[in-house]
Every structure is written in C-alpha cells, then in structure tokens.
Design a protein around this motif. Structure first.
Motif, PDB file in Angstrom:
ATOM      1  N   GLY A  40       0.775  -1.232   0.000  1.00  0.00           N
ATOM      2  CA  GLY A  40       0.000   0.000   0.000  1.00  0.00           C
ATOM      3  C   GLY A  40       0.805   1.279   0.000  1.00  0.00           C
ATOM      4  O   GLY A  40       0.240   2.364   0.022  1.00  0.00           O
ATOM      5  N   GLU A  41       2.133   1.181  -0.044  1.00  0.00           N
ATOM      6  CA  GLU A  41       2.975   2.379  -0.053  1.00  0.00           C
ATOM      7  C   GLU A  41       3.866   2.385  -1.291  1.00  0.00           C
ATOM      8  O   GLU A  41       4.454   1.365  -1.651  1.00  0.00           O
ATOM      9  CB  GLU A  41       3.853   2.431   1.200  1.00  0.00           C
ATOM     10  N   ILE A  42       3.972   3.555  -1.916  1.00  0.00           N
ATOM     11  CA  ILE A  42       4.844   3.709  -3.088  1.00  0.00           C
ATOM     12  C   ILE A  42       6.299   3.545  -2.665  1.00  0.00           C
ATOM     13  O   ILE A  42       6.727   4.097  -1.651  1.00  0.00           O
ATOM     14  CB  ILE A  42       4.647   5.101  -3.739  1.00  0.00           C
ATOM     15  N   VAL A  43       7.049   2.784  -3.447  1.00  0.00           N
ATOM     16  CA  VAL A  43       8.485   2.631  -3.215  1.00  0.00           C
ATOM     17  C   VAL A  43       9.200   3.580  -4.175  1.00  0.00           C
ATOM     18  O   VAL A  43       9.098   3.412  -5.396  1.00  0.00           O
ATOM     19  CB  VAL A  43       8.953   1.182  -3.469  1.00  0.00           C
ATOM     20  N   PRO A  44       9.920   4.586  -3.648  1.00  0.00           N
ATOM     21  CA  PRO A  44      10.654   5.496  -4.540  1.00  0.00           C
ATOM     22  C   PRO A  44      11.690   4.725  -5.364  1.00  0.00           C
ATOM     23  O   PRO A  44      12.313   3.787  -4.867  1.00  0.00           O
ATOM     24  CB  PRO A  44      11.350   6.469  -3.574  1.00  0.00           C
ATOM     25  N   LYS A  45      11.858   5.119  -6.612  1.00  0.00           N
ATOM     26  CA  LYS A  45      12.827   4.433  -7.479  1.00  0.00           C
ATOM     27  C   LYS A  45      14.222   4.405  -6.855  1.00  0.00           C
ATOM     28  O   LYS A  45      14.950   3.435  -7.022  1.00  0.00           O
ATOM     29  CB  LYS A  45      12.876   5.085  -8.856  1.00  0.00           C
ATOM     30  N   SER A  46      14.572   5.428  -6.107  1.00  0.00           N
ATOM     31  CA  SER A  46      15.889   5.478  -5.474  1.00  0.00           C
ATOM     32  C   SER A  46      16.042   4.418  -4.383  1.00  0.00           C
ATOM     33  O   SER A  46      17.165   4.133  -3.956  1.00  0.00           O
ATOM     34  CB  SER A  46      16.135   6.860  -4.877  1.00  0.00           C
ATOM     35  N   GLN A  47      14.957   3.804  -3.944  1.00  0.00           N
ATOM     36  CA  GLN A  47      15.002   2.820  -2.873  1.00  0.00           C
ATOM     37  C   GLN A  47      14.764   1.382  -3.329  1.00  0.00           C
ATOM     38  O   GLN A  47      14.786   0.455  -2.510  1.00  0.00           O
ATOM     39  CB  GLN A  47      13.966   3.175  -1.799  1.00  0.00           C
ATOM     40  N   LEU A  48      14.510   1.164  -4.615  1.00  0.00           N
ATOM     41  CA  LEU A  48      14.168  -0.172  -5.104  1.00  0.00           C
ATOM     42  C   LEU A  48      15.224  -1.221  -4.745  1.00  0.00           C
ATOM     43  O   LEU A  48      14.879  -2.360  -4.426  1.00  0.00           O
ATOM     44  CB  LEU A  48      13.948  -0.152  -6.619  1.00  0.00           C
ATOM     45  N   ALA A  49      16.491  -0.855  -4.787  1.00  0.00           N
ATOM     46  CA  ALA A  49      17.557  -1.815  -4.482  1.00  0.00           C
ATOM     47  C   ALA A  49      17.723  -2.047  -2.987  1.00  0.00           C
ATOM     48  O   ALA A  49      18.399  -2.992  -2.579  1.00  0.00           O
ATOM     49  CB  ALA A  49      18.881  -1.332  -5.079  1.00  0.00           C
ATOM     50  N   ASN A  50      17.099  -1.206  -2.169  1.00  0.00           N
ATOM     51  CA  ASN A  50      17.242  -1.323  -0.714  1.00  0.00           C
ATOM     52  C   ASN A  50      16.064  -2.007  -0.035  1.00  0.00           C
ATOM     53  O   ASN A  50      16.163  -2.378   1.135  1.00  0.00           O
ATOM     54  CB  ASN A  50      17.415   0.065  -0.091  1.00  0.00           C
ATOM     55  N   VAL A  51      14.961  -2.167  -0.747  1.00  0.00           N
ATOM     56  CA  VAL A  51      13.747  -2.722  -0.135  1.00  0.00           C
ATOM     57  C   VAL A  51      13.701  -4.230  -0.365  1.00  0.00           C
ATOM     58  O   VAL A  51      13.594  -4.696  -1.493  1.00  0.00           O
ATOM     59  CB  VAL A  51      12.477  -2.049  -0.711  1.00  0.00           C
ATOM     60  N   GLU A  52      13.821  -4.987   0.736  1.00  0.00           N
ATOM     61  CA  GLU A  52      13.753  -6.445   0.685  1.00  0.00           C
ATOM     62  C   GLU A  52      12.297  -6.896   0.623  1.00  0.00           C
ATOM     63  O   GLU A  52      11.456  -6.375   1.358  1.00  0.00           O
ATOM     64  CB  GLU A  52      14.408  -7.052   1.931  1.00  0.00           C
ATOM     65  N   ILE A  53      12.014  -7.858  -0.222  1.00  0.00           N
ATOM     66  CA  ILE A  53      10.681  -8.453  -0.282  1.00  0.00           C
ATOM     67  C   ILE A  53      10.589  -9.476   0.846  1.00  0.00           C
ATOM     68  O   ILE A  53      11.494 -10.289   1.032  1.00  0.00           O
ATOM     69  CB  ILE A  53      10.447  -9.125  -1.648  1.00  0.00           C
ATOM     70  N   ARG A  54       9.474  -9.419   1.577  1.00  0.00           N
ATOM     71  CA  ARG A  54       9.267 -10.326   2.703  1.00  0.00           C
ATOM     72  C   ARG A  54       8.060 -11.214   2.451  1.00  0.00           C
ATOM     73  O   ARG A  54       7.161 -10.867   1.685  1.00  0.00           O
ATOM     74  CB  ARG A  54       9.060  -9.523   3.987  1.00  0.00           C
ATOM     75  N   ASP A  55       8.030 -12.342   3.118  1.00  0.00           N
ATOM     76  CA  ASP A  55       6.916 -13.269   2.999  1.00  0.00           C
ATOM     77  C   ASP A  55       5.616 -12.541   3.323  1.00  0.00           C
ATOM     78  O   ASP A  55       5.529 -11.825   4.319  1.00  0.00           O
ATOM     79  CB  ASP A  55       7.115 -14.448   3.960  1.00  0.00           C
ATOM     80  N   GLY A  56       4.626 -12.684   2.457  1.00  0.00           N
ATOM     81  CA  GLY A  56       3.334 -12.058   2.669  1.00  0.00           C
ATOM     82  C   GLY A  56       3.187 -10.663   2.083  1.00  0.00           C
ATOM     83  O   GLY A  56       2.105 -10.077   2.147  1.00  0.00           O
ATOM     84  N   ASP A  57       4.256 -10.104   1.508  1.00  0.00           N
ATOM     85  CA  ASP A  57       4.174  -8.762   0.915  1.00  0.00           C
ATOM     86  C   ASP A  57       3.179  -8.748  -0.241  1.00  0.00           C
ATOM     87  O   ASP A  57       2.984  -9.750  -0.936  1.00  0.00           O
ATOM     88  CB  ASP A  57       5.540  -8.316   0.377  1.00  0.00           C
ATOM     89  N   ARG A  58       2.569  -7.582  -0.433  1.00  0.00           N
ATOM     90  CA  ARG A  58       1.695  -7.330  -1.578  1.00  0.00           C
ATOM     91  C   ARG A  58       2.386  -6.302  -2.457  1.00  0.00           C
ATOM     92  O   ARG A  58       2.600  -5.170  -2.033  1.00  0.00           O
ATOM     93  CB  ARG A  58       0.335  -6.800  -1.107  1.00  0.00           C
ATOM     94  N   LEU A  59       2.741  -6.697  -3.666  1.00  0.00           N
ATOM     95  CA  LEU A  59       3.420  -5.804  -4.606  1.00  0.00           C
ATOM     96  C   LEU A  59       2.524  -5.543  -5.807  1.00  0.00           C
ATOM     97  O   LEU A  59       1.901  -6.459  -6.339  1.00  0.00           O
ATOM     98  CB  LEU A  59       4.724  -6.417  -5.100  1.00  0.00           C
ATOM     99  N   GLU A  60       2.470  -4.282  -6.202  1.00  0.00           N
ATOM    100  CA  GLU A  60       1.761  -3.887  -7.424  1.00  0.00           C
ATOM    101  C   GLU A  60       2.735  -3.083  -8.264  1.00  0.00           C
ATOM    102  O   GLU A  60       3.387  -2.161  -7.759  1.00  0.00           O
ATOM    103  CB  GLU A  60       0.538  -3.017  -7.104  1.00  0.00           C
ATOM    104  N   ILE A  61       2.857  -3.443  -9.519  1.00  0.00           N
ATOM    105  CA  ILE A  61       3.691  -2.684 -10.458  1.00  0.00           C
ATOM    106  C   ILE A  61       2.763  -2.165 -11.540  1.00  0.00           C
ATOM    107  O   ILE A  61       2.077  -2.937 -12.207  1.00  0.00           O
ATOM    108  CB  ILE A  61       4.827  -3.533 -11.035  1.00  0.00           C
ATOM    109  N   VAL A  62       2.744  -0.850 -11.671  1.00  0.00           N
ATOM    110  CA  VAL A  62       1.867  -0.191 -12.640  1.00  0.00           C
ATOM    111  C   VAL A  62       2.744   0.434 -13.716  1.00  0.00           C
ATOM    112  O   VAL A  62       3.671   1.175 -13.413  1.00  0.00           O
ATOM    113  CB  VAL A  62       1.003   0.886 -11.950  1.00  0.00           C
ATOM    114  N   ILE A  63       2.440   0.130 -14.970  1.00  0.00           N
ATOM    115  CA  ILE A  63       3.189   0.676 -16.094  1.00  0.00           C
ATOM    116  C   ILE A  63       2.410   1.850 -16.674  1.00  0.00           C
ATOM    117  O   ILE A  63       1.212   1.745 -16.934  1.00  0.00           O
ATOM    118  CB  ILE A  63       3.408  -0.392 -17.166  1.00  0.00           C
ATOM    119  N   ALA A  64       3.112   2.962 -16.866  1.00  0.00           N
ATOM    120  CA  ALA A  64       2.492   4.154 -17.448  1.00  0.00           C
ATOM    121  C   ALA A  64       2.268   3.934 -18.948  1.00  0.00           C
ATOM    122  O   ALA A  64       3.157   3.449 -19.648  1.00  0.00           O
ATOM    123  CB  ALA A  64       3.376   5.372 -17.230  1.00  0.00           C
TER     124      ALA A  64
END
Length: 68
Positions: A40-64
């Motif tokens: 439910g929170e936007i991940v800034p592009k500058s942080q993509l390499a720092n954010v670990e995916i955890r069990d149970g996470d909900r990810l949405e990727i929206v293409i413009a």
C-alpha cells in the motif's frame, strides 16, 4: 526458504529473498515508466535496491501508458 507474495493480484512464490529491484530486473520493463507499490505504499525508485521483499508482501507494479 521460499516466500509467498501477492504480485499484481496473483499469488507468486519466490525461491529466495530478493530486493524489489531484483524482481523488477526479471520483468520485461526495459525502457518503460513504472511505479511500484509495496503493502500500500509507493516505493521510490531510489530505494528499489534497498527494499527487501518479505513473505506475505503485496506488490503492485503499474506501467504508465501514453495516449489520450
């Protein structure tokens, strides 16, 4: 240990822990503009390499998409 996540509304199992950037690298997104939301929170592009995916996470990727 495998991780179970929700990815664009579908259950997906990852074989190992990874960052959001590593998951995106597996997708055909080269040259496209996109946004990533994690739990439910936007991940800034500058942080993509720092954010670990955890069990149970909900990810949405929206293409413009351009046009009118």
């Amino acid at each position: 240990m495998p991780l179970n996540i929700q990815f664009n509304g579908e259950t997906r199992t990852l074989d190992a822990a990874m960052t959001v950037a590593a998951l995106i690298a597996e997708l055909p997104l080269a040259g496209k503009r996109f946004a990533v939301e994690r739990n439910g929170e936007i991940v800034p592009k500058s942080q993509l390499a720092n954010v670990e995916i955890r069990d149970g996470d909900r990810l949405e990727i929206v293409i413009a998409v351009g046009g009118g």
